[in-house]
Design an enzyme around this catalytic site. Structure first.
Site, PDB file in Angstrom:
ATOM      1  N   SER A 119       0.821  -1.209   0.000  1.00 37.24           N
ATOM      2  CA  SER A 119       0.000   0.000   0.000  1.00 37.24           C
ATOM      3  C   SER A 119       0.850   1.253   0.000  1.00 37.24           C
ATOM      4  CB  SER A 119      -0.936  -0.014   1.209  1.00 37.24           C
ATOM      5  OG  SER A 119      -0.260  -0.442   2.348  1.00 37.24           O
ATOM      6  N   HIS A 142      -2.513  -2.937  -6.245  1.00 40.86           N
ATOM      7  CA  HIS A 142      -2.975  -2.587  -4.898  1.00 40.86           C
ATOM      8  C   HIS A 142      -4.503  -2.646  -4.826  1.00 40.86           C
ATOM      9  CE1 HIS A 142      -3.296   0.620  -1.513  1.00 40.86           C
ATOM     10  NE2 HIS A 142      -3.340  -0.588  -1.025  1.00 40.86           N
ATOM     11  N   GLU A 154      -5.227  -0.176  -7.808  1.00 34.22           N
ATOM     12  CA  GLU A 154      -4.228   0.853  -8.121  1.00 34.22           C
ATOM     13  C   GLU A 154      -3.054   0.106  -8.757  1.00 34.22           C
ATOM     14  OE1 GLU A 154      -2.956   2.767  -4.458  1.00 34.22           O
ATOM     15  OE2 GLU A 154      -3.174   4.733  -5.365  1.00 34.22           O
ATOM     16  N   ASN A 192      -3.478   6.210  -0.720  1.00 34.20           N
ATOM     17  CA  ASN A 192      -3.024   6.406   0.667  1.00 34.20           C
ATOM     18  C   ASN A 192      -2.385   7.768   0.892  1.00 34.20           C
ATOM     19  OD1 ASN A 192      -3.977   4.186   2.082  1.00 34.20           O
ATOM     20  ND2 ASN A 192      -2.436   2.871   1.144  1.00 34.20           N
TER      21      ASN A 192
HETATM   22  N1  CAA Z   1     -15.646  -9.319   2.996  1.00 34.21           N
HETATM   23  C1  CAA Z   1     -16.496  -9.519   1.981  1.00 34.21           C
HETATM   24  N2  CAA Z   1     -17.647  -8.832   1.831  1.00 34.21           N
HETATM   25  C2  CAA Z   1     -17.960  -7.940   2.793  1.00 34.21           C
HETATM   26  C3  CAA Z   1     -17.132  -7.683   3.879  1.00 34.21           C
HETATM   27  C4  CAA Z   1     -15.926  -8.435   3.977  1.00 34.21           C
HETATM   28  N3  CAA Z   1     -15.048  -8.240   4.961  1.00 34.21           N
HETATM   29  N4  CAA Z   1     -17.686  -6.722   4.652  1.00 34.21           N
HETATM   30  C5  CAA Z   1     -18.843  -6.389   4.058  1.00 34.21           C
HETATM   31  N5  CAA Z   1     -19.004  -7.118   2.939  1.00 34.21           N
HETATM   32  C6  CAA Z   1     -20.097  -7.032   1.991  1.00 34.21           C
HETATM   33  C7  CAA Z   1     -21.377  -7.509   2.603  1.00 34.21           C
HETATM   34  O1  CAA Z   1     -21.541  -8.899   2.457  1.00 34.21           O
HETATM   35  C8  CAA Z   1     -22.397  -6.735   1.793  1.00 34.21           C
HETATM   36  O2  CAA Z   1     -22.566  -7.366   0.538  1.00 34.21           O
HETATM   37  P1  CAA Z   1     -23.996  -7.299  -0.228  1.00 34.21           P
HETATM   38  O3  CAA Z   1     -24.279  -5.841  -0.481  1.00 34.21           O
HETATM   39  O4  CAA Z   1     -23.757  -8.083  -1.488  1.00 34.21           O
HETATM   40  O5  CAA Z   1     -24.983  -7.933   0.702  1.00 34.21           O
HETATM   41  C9  CAA Z   1     -21.716  -5.390   1.526  1.00 34.21           C
HETATM   42  O6  CAA Z   1     -20.319  -5.644   1.683  1.00 34.21           O
HETATM   43  C10 CAA Z   1     -22.143  -4.333   2.509  1.00 34.21           C
HETATM   44  O7  CAA Z   1     -21.885  -4.819   3.806  1.00 34.21           O
HETATM   45  P2  CAA Z   1     -22.788  -4.555   5.078  1.00 34.21           P
HETATM   46  O8  CAA Z   1     -24.192  -4.287   4.641  1.00 34.21           O
HETATM   47  O9  CAA Z   1     -22.552  -5.637   6.076  1.00 34.21           O
HETATM   48  O10 CAA Z   1     -22.147  -3.307   5.773  1.00 34.21           O
HETATM   49  P3  CAA Z   1     -21.948  -1.839   5.272  1.00 34.21           P
HETATM   50  O11 CAA Z   1     -23.028  -1.399   4.346  1.00 34.21           O
HETATM   51  O12 CAA Z   1     -21.684  -1.124   6.517  1.00 34.21           O
HETATM   52  O13 CAA Z   1     -20.611  -1.902   4.390  1.00 34.21           O
HETATM   53  C11 CAA Z   1     -18.284  -1.781   4.082  1.00 34.21           C
HETATM   54  C12 CAA Z   1     -19.391  -2.408   4.911  1.00 34.21           C
HETATM   55  C13 CAA Z   1     -18.374  -2.264   2.635  1.00 34.21           C
HETATM   56  C14 CAA Z   1     -16.970  -2.276   4.694  1.00 34.21           C
HETATM   57  C15 CAA Z   1     -18.409  -0.220   4.140  1.00 34.21           C
HETATM   58  O14 CAA Z   1     -18.457   0.206   5.480  1.00 34.21           O
HETATM   59  C16 CAA Z   1     -17.293   0.504   3.449  1.00 34.21           C
HETATM   60  O15 CAA Z   1     -17.284   0.644   2.241  1.00 34.21           O
HETATM   61  N6  CAA Z   1     -16.314   1.008   4.242  1.00 34.21           N
HETATM   62  C17 CAA Z   1     -15.166   1.748   3.722  1.00 34.21           C
HETATM   63  C18 CAA Z   1     -14.149   0.770   3.263  1.00 34.21           C
HETATM   64  C19 CAA Z   1     -12.918   1.474   2.735  1.00 34.21           C
HETATM   65  O16 CAA Z   1     -12.777   2.673   2.703  1.00 34.21           O
HETATM   66  N7  CAA Z   1     -11.946   0.646   2.289  1.00 34.21           N
HETATM   67  C20 CAA Z   1     -10.672   1.132   1.839  1.00 34.21           C
HETATM   68  C21 CAA Z   1      -9.696   1.042   2.971  1.00 34.21           C
HETATM   69  S1  CAA Z   1      -8.116   1.573   2.471  1.00 34.21           S
HETATM   70  C22 CAA Z   1      -7.402   0.186   1.862  1.00 34.21           C
HETATM   71  O17 CAA Z   1      -7.908  -0.889   1.889  1.00 34.21           O
HETATM   72  C23 CAA Z   1      -6.075   0.353   1.231  1.00 34.21           C
HETATM   73  C24 CAA Z   1      -4.914   0.497   2.077  1.00 34.21           C
HETATM   74  O18 CAA Z   1      -3.846   0.391   1.526  1.00 34.21           O
HETATM   75  C25 CAA Z   1      -4.946   0.808   3.518  1.00 34.21           C
END
Ligand code: CAA
Length: 286
Positions: A119, A142, A154, A192
């Site tokens: 990342s 990424h 990415e 990031n």
């Molecule tokens: N694995 C697989 N699927 C998942 C999951 C997981 N860990 N968590 C949630 N899901 C799926 C659920 O099954 C659900 O799927 P459907 O719509 O098909 O039913 C969908 O995601 C939505 O989940 P929920 O309804 O349970 O919960 P939510 O609406 O609160 O969404 C979330 C959860 C998708 C995590 C949402 O909160 C979100 O988008 N958060 C932000 C995530 C983000 O910003 N990620 C980037 C982080 S930075 C990074 O990764 C890079 C780095 O280098 C640090």
């Protein structure tokens, strides 16, 4: 070039998701951890994700079984010998990553593409752990967490990455349902570099008592329409991972926006790493 066997190194938060999305499009996956129990735990996590999708009626049980059957947990890098693509998603530590890349390079076929899910760490520095010939096929790929949900990859070209490698990764990403952005090989790449100053500022607001963790997160969720607040997101990514990324940005670019806040240093030192340990800025009862 067709990708029929992917070796995914690292079965944690990112690695298990990367394995899942490849298996979901019909590709055979070896999911590697040096400790077999951890590799198997990564596969169990995928089974849990699939079971949730089945329970919601989004996937049928036979399709779920077929996805799972394509994933083999492994604890020996020798399983990378016939891989077309190796994706490394181990802990964000340059020494750990370079040691692993050197060992995989010694067993993988000459045509295999090497992609790091780093990342923030320079692709050129990671590629330097491999032979000169491999570096043309070494690239940054990424993903974002949760990998099955976040539709972005990415793509980072190192100075030696060739056009054919970029084309294969682009095509594969699209097959996985991901949109591709291309970043130069600079600290933290695009996402990031944008995200970490947001997280550091939220942490400063928290440590200066501007608001509670809940109110800071609600501010971003309700006032900015973010799916998660910044402190909740940091807990989700892993506070140790955030710290590692900030260190790379601070060292490589500099500036107070990338400097890790004291509260983050304290939480990491205390072993409170966010969701995965049950405590970070918030608590996660298990
Ligand atoms: N694995 C697989 N699927 C998942 C999951 C997981 N860990 N968590 C949630 N899901 C799926 C659920 O099954 C659900 O799927 P459907 O719509 O098909 O039913 C969908 O995601 C939505 O989940 P929920 O309804 O349970 O919960 P939510 O609406 O609160 O969404 C979330 C959860 C998708 C995590 C949402 O909160 C979100 O988008 N958060 C932000 C995530 C983000 O910003 N990620 C980037 C982080 S930075 C990074 O990764 C890079 C780095 O280098 C640090």
């Amino acid at each position: 070039m067709s990708i029929s066997h992917v070796f995914v190194a690292g079965a944690g938060l990112m690695g298990h998701g990367i394995a899942q999305v490849h298996a979901a499009v019909g590709t055979r996956v070896s999911l590697y951890e040096p400790d077999m129990a951890r590799a198997a735990a990564g596969r169990d996590r995928i089974a849990g994700n699939l079971a949730r999708a089945v329970a919601k009626g989004k996937l049928d049980a036979a399709a779920s079984d077929a996805v799972l059957a394509r994933i083999t947990p492994v604890s020996d890098v020798a399983a990378a010998a016939d891989a077309d693509l190796v994706i490394e998603a181990v802990f964000e530590d340059e020494a750990v990553k370079t040691a692993l890349w050197a060992s995989i390079d010694s067993v993988a076929q000459a045509s295999a593409i090497f992609a790091s899910n780093t990342s923030s760490i320079s692709i050129d520095r990671l590629a330097a752990a491999t032979t000169q010939a491999r570096r043309a096929r070494f690239v940054g790929m990424h993903f974002f967490s949760p990998v099955p949900v976040m539709p972005l990859v990415e793509l980072i070209r190192g100075s030696a990455t060739d056009d054919a490698t970029e084309a294969v990764i682009r095509e594969l990403s699209v097959r996985l349902g991901k949109q591709v952005i291309v970043s130069a090989d600079r600290p933290g790449f695009i996402v990031n570099r944008i995200l970490m100053p947001f997280l550091t500022e939220a942490m400063h607001a928290y440590e200066q008592g501007v608001g509670t963790a809940a109110d800071i997160d609600t501010g971003a969720k309700v006032g900015l329409n973010h799916p998660m607040g910044p402190l909740e997101l940091a807990d989700f990514i892993g506070l140790d991972v955030c710290l590692g990324i900030m260190r790379v940005l601070e060292e490589g670019i500099g500036g107070p926006q990338f400097s890790p806040p004291q509260v983050l240093l304290d939480l990491v030192a205390a072993g409170h790493l966010g969701q995965k340990t049950g405590r970070g800025f918030h608590s996660y009862p298990r």
